[in-house]
Design a protein around this motif. Sequence first.
Motif: not given
Length: 117
Positions: A15-16, A18-20, A23, A28-29, A32-33, A44, A48
């Motif tokens: 997951y991080p 994907y965000i990286q 970005e 943005t995160k 992605v979400d 959400e 989590q």
Amino acid sequence: MKKPRIFGMSFGSVYPLYIQKAEKKERTKAEVDEIIFWLTGYDEAGLQHVLDQKVDFETFFKEAPVMNPNVSLITGVICGYRVEEIEDPLMQQIRYLDKLIDELAKGKAMEKILRTN
């Protein structure tokens, strides 16, 4: 036949990344979400929970609230394979997500990524 390694990988470990990836390309995160929510039906709190429980990819997709009925509209090549031709359903779901994140990083509009008119 041995399961691909990614099936047992923690979703939270990828997951991080994907965000990286998003970005790095000024996305943005939250986007992605939004893609994850659209594809899997998670919200959400559900996402989590998945991250907190270190759920693997196999469980992540198996327990997804509802796969979007428009996934068949996701086409193209990711990791050298046409997503619409991948035979293993779980691998196809993983590659659908990869493809959508890739489209986000390439600057595609969210409406096109989420296959809305």
